[in-house]
Design an enzyme around this catalytic site. Structure first.
Site, PDB file in Angstrom:
ATOM      1  N   SER A   1      10.551   1.019  -4.191  1.00 48.22           N
ATOM      2  CA  SER A   1      10.003  -0.165  -4.863  1.00 48.22           C
ATOM      3  C   SER A   1      10.143  -1.287  -3.851  1.00 48.22           C
ATOM      4  CB  SER A   1      10.826  -0.507  -6.105  1.00 48.22           C
ATOM      5  OG  SER A   1      11.028   0.648  -6.891  1.00 48.22           O
TER       6      SER A   1
ATOM      7  N   LYS B   1       9.560   8.744  -7.757  1.00 49.45           N
ATOM      8  CA  LYS B   1       9.856   7.312  -7.609  1.00 49.45           C
ATOM      9  C   LYS B   1      11.013   6.995  -8.548  1.00 49.45           C
ATOM     10  CE  LYS B   1       7.786   2.712  -7.717  1.00 49.45           C
ATOM     11  NZ  LYS B   1       6.952   1.953  -6.774  1.00 49.45           N
TER      12      LYS B   1
ATOM     13  N   GLY C   1       0.806  -1.234   0.000  1.00 43.38           N
ATOM     14  CA  GLY C   1       0.000   0.000   0.000  1.00 43.38           C
ATOM     15  C   GLY C   1       0.832   1.274   0.000  1.00 43.38           C
TER      16      GLY C   1
ATOM     17  N   SER D   1       8.319  -0.952 -11.724  1.00 46.95           N
ATOM     18  CA  SER D   1       8.160  -2.172 -12.530  1.00 46.95           C
ATOM     19  C   SER D   1       6.681  -2.476 -12.697  1.00 46.95           C
ATOM     20  CB  SER D   1       8.804  -3.368 -11.831  1.00 46.95           C
ATOM     21  OG  SER D   1      10.099  -3.069 -11.424  1.00 46.95           O
TER      22      SER D   1
HETATM   23  N1  LIG Z   1      -6.332   0.844   2.422  1.00 42.98           N
HETATM   24  C1  LIG Z   1      -6.595   0.329   1.230  1.00 42.98           C
HETATM   25  N2  LIG Z   1      -7.886   0.162   0.823  1.00 42.98           N
HETATM   26  C2  LIG Z   1      -8.171  -0.350  -0.380  1.00 42.98           C
HETATM   27  N3  LIG Z   1      -7.256  -0.744  -1.287  1.00 42.98           N
HETATM   28  C3  LIG Z   1      -5.963  -0.614  -0.948  1.00 42.98           C
HETATM   29  C4  LIG Z   1      -5.558  -0.077   0.309  1.00 42.98           C
HETATM   30  N4  LIG Z   1      -4.209  -0.078   0.352  1.00 42.98           N
HETATM   31  C5  LIG Z   1      -3.791  -0.587  -0.820  1.00 42.98           C
HETATM   32  N5  LIG Z   1      -4.829  -0.910  -1.611  1.00 42.98           N
HETATM   33  C6  LIG Z   1      -4.774  -1.538  -2.945  1.00 42.98           C
HETATM   34  O1  LIG Z   1      -3.853  -2.633  -2.860  1.00 42.98           O
HETATM   35  C7  LIG Z   1      -3.046  -2.720  -4.029  1.00 42.98           C
HETATM   36  C8  LIG Z   1      -1.579  -2.599  -3.650  1.00 42.98           C
HETATM   37  O2  LIG Z   1      -1.352  -1.315  -3.090  1.00 42.98           O
HETATM   38  P1  LIG Z   1      -0.206  -0.350  -3.640  1.00 42.98           P
HETATM   39  O3  LIG Z   1      -0.163  -0.346  -5.112  1.00 42.98           O
HETATM   40  O4  LIG Z   1      -0.387   0.966  -2.957  1.00 42.98           O
HETATM   41  O5  LIG Z   1       1.074  -1.125  -3.075  1.00 42.98           O
HETATM   42  P2  LIG Z   1       2.620  -0.739  -3.221  1.00 42.98           P
HETATM   43  O6  LIG Z   1       3.262  -1.026  -1.923  1.00 42.98           O
HETATM   44  O7  LIG Z   1       2.721   0.651  -3.731  1.00 42.98           O
HETATM   45  O8  LIG Z   1       3.139  -1.757  -4.326  1.00 42.98           O
HETATM   46  P3  LIG Z   1       4.522  -1.674  -5.198  1.00 42.98           P
HETATM   47  O9  LIG Z   1       5.558  -2.322  -4.345  1.00 42.98           O
HETATM   48  O10 LIG Z   1       4.174  -2.465  -6.416  1.00 42.98           O
HETATM   49  O11 LIG Z   1       4.806  -0.217  -5.490  1.00 42.98           O
HETATM   50  C9  LIG Z   1      -3.534  -1.623  -4.965  1.00 42.98           C
HETATM   51  O12 LIG Z   1      -4.503  -2.161  -5.827  1.00 42.98           O
HETATM   52  C10 LIG Z   1      -4.182  -0.618  -4.012  1.00 42.98           C
HETATM   53  O13 LIG Z   1      -5.180   0.157  -4.618  1.00 42.98           O
HETATM   54 MG   LIG Z   2       3.607   1.378  -5.488  1.00 44.80          MG
END
Ligand SMILES: Nc1ncnc2c1ncn2[C@@H]1O[C@H](COP(=O)(O)OP(=O)(O)OP(=O)(O)O)[C@@H](O)[C@H]1O
Ligand SMILES: [Mg+2]
Length: 224
Positions: A118, A38, A15, A42
């Site tokens: 990342s 960023k 997230g 990927s």
């Molecule tokens: N609190 C939340 N409520 C609803 N959906 C969420 C929430 N947090 C994250 N998501 C959803 O979960 C998925 C993963 O979240 P996100 O893309 O923010 O992760 P990330 O850590 O940025 O991943 P990456 O390492 O690929 O950058 C996405 O589809 C996002 O919309």
């Molecule tokens: Mg992300």
């Protein structure tokens, strides 16, 4: 000088982008000139021959940022794997000098910059040469850790905090994602992490949260 905060996590898909968008939105709504950067993304979607940096496009939309999404990301890969492997498959490996150059350029437009990592703090960026922690150090940022609120997070969050500390990286806070207010275990996870590490859990985000429960002044104070 532009104040900085690096968003890392206990893992991938935890997230970071979702929470970063809410953080930048909150800063901007409080009248702060806040931006996003960023280094390497990927798993970009290809549209009409172009790779779309989804994380930056999402934060741009939610927080209402001016620059094009492509200007806020230095390296964009199509394969949904770590940048070190994506660049071996597709070419264009990450150069730290390009990252610092792009970062300083984008900083010229903002007073506060939120940098999204990342994966987690030990995500490999370039084989045998560069890990995410090296980028954090090169950009001289404190980190905020995003962690899931549920089972297993005490272990993962404390490992990330202790690792950062061992590398002399400052941890300014933790945000627990997918938090269920009143859940006995999740409330205890929060308390345990704070008591064990001394790092504050500065906010908790519930599913589909549209806002973070933190005062803008407290949030701004996390940037260095
Ligand atoms: N609190 C939340 N409520 C609803 N959906 C969420 C929430 N947090 C994250 N998501 C959803 O979960 C998925 C993963 O979240 P996100 O893309 O923010 O992760 P990330 O850590 O940025 O991943 P990456 O390492 O690929 O950058 C996405 O589809 C996002 O919309
Ligand atoms: Mg992300």
């Amino acid at each position: 000088m532009t104040k900085r905060l690096f968003i890392t996590a206990t893992g991938t898909d935890v997230g970071k982008t979702y929470i970063t968008a809410l953080l930048v939105k909150k800063m901007r709504q409080a009248g702060r000139n806040a931006g996003y950067y960023k280094a390497a993304l990927s798993g970009a979607e290809r549209k009409g021959g172009r790779l779309i940096p989804g994380d930056a496009a999402y934060v741009k939309r939610v927080a209402g940022l001016e620059p094009a999404a492509e200007e806020m990301v230095s390296y964009i890969y199509e394969a949904a794997v770590s940048p070190h492997l994506a660049s071996e498959l597709e070419g264009n490996p990450v150069e730290l000098s390009i990252v610092t150059e792009d970062f300083h350029r984008i900083c010229e437009s903002f007073d506060y910059i939120t940098v999204e990592g990342s994966g987690g703090i030990l995500c490999p960026v370039r084989r045998n040469r560069l890990m995410m922690e090296d980028i954090i150090k090169a950009l001289d940022c404190p980190v905020l850790i995003i962690a899931p609120a549920g089972l297993g997070t005490i272990n993962d969050t404390i490992l990330t905090i202790e690792y950062a500390r061992s590398r002399k990286i400052e941890v300014t806070g933790v945000i627990l994602n997918w938090f269920h207010k009143g859940d006995v275990m999740e409330e205890d996870n929060l308390r345990f992490i704070e008591e064990y590490t001394g790092v504050p859990v500065i906010a908790c985000a519930e599913e589909n949260a549209r806002d973070l429960d933190i005062e803008p002044e407290r949030l701004a104070a996390l940037y260095r």
